[in-house]
Design a protein around this motif. Structure first.
Motif, mmCIF file in Angstrom:
data_model
loop_
_atom_site.group_PDB
_atom_site.id
_atom_site.type_symbol
_atom_site.label_atom_id
_atom_site.label_comp_id
_atom_site.label_asym_id
_atom_site.label_seq_id
_atom_site.Cartn_x
_atom_site.Cartn_y
_atom_site.Cartn_z
ATOM 1 N N HIS A 58 0.850 -1.184 0.000
ATOM 2 C CA HIS A 58 0.000 0.000 0.000
ATOM 3 C C HIS A 58 0.887 1.235 0.000
ATOM 4 N N ARG A 59 0.619 2.133 -0.919
ATOM 5 C CA ARG A 59 1.356 3.388 -0.969
ATOM 6 C C ARG A 59 0.545 4.466 -0.272
ATOM 7 N N LYS A 60 1.186 5.186 0.612
ATOM 8 C CA LYS A 60 0.513 6.286 1.293
ATOM 9 C C LYS A 60 0.333 7.437 0.299
#
Length: 128
Positions: A58-60
């Motif tokens: 998951h990329r912020k």
């Protein structure tokens, strides 16, 4: 996404290569691609392990720290366009795409309409 091949198979393939067998023959024997055997061997020599690296994740979102600024700009200037908002963010040193701004606004539930109070225009029916 495809699952990684088991560590047991990786270890057996790497040990066969370490014993002097070619990568092509090992790949054929275990039914995997030659490039996989080569990469497993390289990983084993570099790290001492054949376990696969992390897959996915998951990329912020980049614009989360700038949420207060974005909300303030939209409330001050409701006629501001996405490209205008993108330009203002770029002036602050935040380089993002048009799509990133749009996705952020949609995800946050921020409305980006010029005239939310006025009713829609359209043809009116005549009552006769």
């Amino acid at each position: 996404m495809v699952r990684p091949i088991s560590n047991d198979l990786r270890k057996r393939a790497v040990s066969a290569v370490a014993k002097g067998e070619s990568c092509r023959s090992v790949a054929e024997r275990f039914g995997v691609a030659v490039s996989s055997v080569v990469k497993w061997s390289q990983r084993y020599r570099a790290t001492g392990s054949v376990t696969p690296g992390k897959m996915g994740g998951h990329r912020k979102p980049v614009l989360d720290p700038h949420r207060a600024f974005i909300v303030e700009r939209i409330t001050e200037r409701p006629h501001l366009t996405l490209h205008g908002l993108k330009a203002e963010l770029a002036a602050r040193g935040v380089k993002v795409s048009h799509n990133a701004v749009w996705l952020f606004l949609r995800r946050e539930g921020l409305r980006f309409k010029k005239n939310t109070v006025r009713p829609r225009t359209g043809s009116r029916r005549r009552l006769s």
